[in-house]
Design a protein around this motif. Sequence first.
Motif, PDB file in Angstrom:
ATOM      1  N   MET A 144      72.611  31.744  37.817  1.00 57.37           N
ATOM      2  CA  MET A 144      71.791  31.284  36.304  1.00 57.37           C
ATOM      3  C   MET A 144      71.665  32.591  36.170  1.00 57.37           C
ATOM      4  SD  MET A 144      67.789  29.314  36.499  1.00 57.37           S
ATOM      5  CE  MET A 144      67.537  28.583  37.824  1.00 57.37           C
ATOM      6  N   THR A 145      72.016  32.215  34.457  1.00 54.49           N
ATOM      7  CA  THR A 145      72.168  33.767  33.583  1.00 54.49           C
ATOM      8  C   THR A 145      70.505  34.002  33.642  1.00 54.49           C
ATOM      9  OG1 THR A 145      71.695  32.467  31.524  1.00 54.49           O
ATOM     10  CG2 THR A 145      73.801  32.839  31.847  1.00 54.49           C
ATOM     11  N   LYS A 146      70.732  35.527  33.264  1.00 59.30           N
ATOM     12  CA  LYS A 146      69.035  36.000  33.222  1.00 59.30           C
ATOM     13  C   LYS A 146      68.646  36.188  32.009  1.00 59.30           C
ATOM     14  CE  LYS A 146      70.498  40.649  35.519  1.00 59.30           C
ATOM     15  NZ  LYS A 146      71.153  41.545  34.468  1.00 59.30           N
ATOM     16  N   LEU A 147      69.515  35.460  30.873  1.00 64.36           N
ATOM     17  CA  LEU A 147      68.862  34.812  29.727  1.00 64.36           C
ATOM     18  C   LEU A 147      67.865  33.362  30.016  1.00 64.36           C
ATOM     19  CD1 LEU A 147      68.013  34.928  26.594  1.00 64.36           C
ATOM     20  CD2 LEU A 147      70.360  33.469  26.239  1.00 64.36           C
ATOM     21  N   ARG A 148      68.431  32.386  30.661  1.00 63.08           N
ATOM     22  CA  ARG A 148      67.946  31.108  31.062  1.00 63.08           C
ATOM     23  C   ARG A 148      66.861  31.339  31.923  1.00 63.08           C
ATOM     24  NH1 ARG A 148      71.769  26.740  33.592  1.00 63.08           N
ATOM     25  NH2 ARG A 148      69.941  24.861  33.481  1.00 63.08           N
ATOM     26  N   ILE A 149      66.850  32.617  32.940  1.00 66.29           N
ATOM     27  CA  ILE A 149      65.585  32.450  33.851  1.00 66.29           C
ATOM     28  C   ILE A 149      64.912  33.106  32.907  1.00 66.29           C
ATOM     29  CG2 ILE A 149      64.884  34.515  35.767  1.00 66.29           C
ATOM     30  CD1 ILE A 149      67.948  34.338  36.961  1.00 66.29           C
ATOM     31  N   TRP A 150      65.174  34.233  32.692  1.00 63.12           N
ATOM     32  CA  TRP A 150      64.065  34.875  31.876  1.00 63.12           C
ATOM     33  C   TRP A 150      63.143  33.980  30.676  1.00 63.12           C
ATOM     34  CZ3 TRP A 150      62.975  34.405  26.339  1.00 63.12           C
ATOM     35  CH2 TRP A 150      62.294  35.103  25.944  1.00 63.12           C
ATOM     36  N   PHE A 151      64.161  32.828  30.342  1.00 60.36           N
ATOM     37  CA  PHE A 151      63.406  31.624  29.313  1.00 60.36           C
ATOM     38  C   PHE A 151      62.519  30.456  30.166  1.00 60.36           C
ATOM     39  CE2 PHE A 151      64.241  30.303  24.680  1.00 60.36           C
ATOM     40  CZ  PHE A 151      64.077  28.845  25.439  1.00 60.36           C
ATOM     41  N   ILE A 152      62.711  29.975  31.185  1.00 56.19           N
ATOM     42  CA  ILE A 152      62.076  29.512  32.876  1.00 56.19           C
ATOM     43  C   ILE A 152      60.926  30.118  32.313  1.00 56.19           C
ATOM     44  CG2 ILE A 152      61.843  28.879  34.294  1.00 56.19           C
ATOM     45  CD1 ILE A 152      65.018  27.750  34.112  1.00 56.19           C
ATOM     46  N   HIS A 153      61.081  31.818  32.790  1.00 55.31           N
ATOM     47  CA  HIS A 153      59.802  31.975  33.123  1.00 55.31           C
ATOM     48  C   HIS A 153      58.358  32.450  32.438  1.00 55.31           C
ATOM     49  CE1 HIS A 153      60.069  33.084  37.724  1.00 55.31           C
ATOM     50  NE2 HIS A 153      61.461  33.316  37.062  1.00 55.31           N
ATOM     51  N   GLN A 154      59.303  32.813  30.800  1.00 57.32           N
ATOM     52  CA  GLN A 154      58.474  32.463  29.463  1.00 57.32           C
ATOM     53  C   GLN A 154      57.972  31.766  29.397  1.00 57.32           C
ATOM     54  OE1 GLN A 154      58.016  36.048  28.723  1.00 57.32           O
ATOM     55  NE2 GLN A 154      57.144  35.282  26.722  1.00 57.32           N
ATOM     56  N   TYR A 155      58.892  30.556  29.362  1.00 60.87           N
ATOM     57  CA  TYR A 155      58.122  29.312  28.857  1.00 60.87           C
ATOM     58  C   TYR A 155      58.252  28.023  29.920  1.00 60.87           C
ATOM     59  CZ  TYR A 155      59.468  31.285  24.481  1.00 60.87           C
ATOM     60  OH  TYR A 155      58.460  32.579  23.339  1.00 60.87           O
ATOM     61  N   PRO A 156      57.309  28.203  31.041  1.00 57.43           N
ATOM     62  CA  PRO A 156      57.103  27.517  32.175  1.00 57.43           C
ATOM     63  C   PRO A 156      56.805  25.746  31.646  1.00 57.43           C
ATOM     64  CG  PRO A 156      55.726  28.695  32.189  1.00 57.43           C
ATOM     65  CD  PRO A 156      55.894  29.777  30.632  1.00 57.43           C
ATOM     66  N   SER A 157      55.532  26.302  30.553  1.00 57.61           N
ATOM     67  CA  SER A 157      55.445  24.530  30.132  1.00 57.61           C
ATOM     68  C   SER A 157      56.592  23.287  30.043  1.00 57.61           C
ATOM     69  CB  SER A 157      54.580  24.495  29.373  1.00 57.61           C
ATOM     70  OG  SER A 157      54.568  25.135  28.231  1.00 57.61           O
TER      71      SER A 157
END
Length: 74
Positions: free
Chosen positions: A1-14
Amino acid sequence: MTKLRIWFIHQYPSMFDGSLGTIKGVTSNLKLKENATPQFFKPRPVPFALKEKIAEELKRLERLGVLEKVEFSD
């Protein structure tokens, strides 16, 4: 997983919790002809390897109230 994808998942978990979302502030219209009649179609052929996954997804959507099972057409 890319850093951006991980950030996105943590930023918008819903967005990734597996539930259905809602669109707010959007209005839509469904225009039908006056003499329109519903049509019933046979199920499309599905590869055998996917049948179980599709059945599970259909059951999930039925539980959520998105789909309603129809045994036969009028």
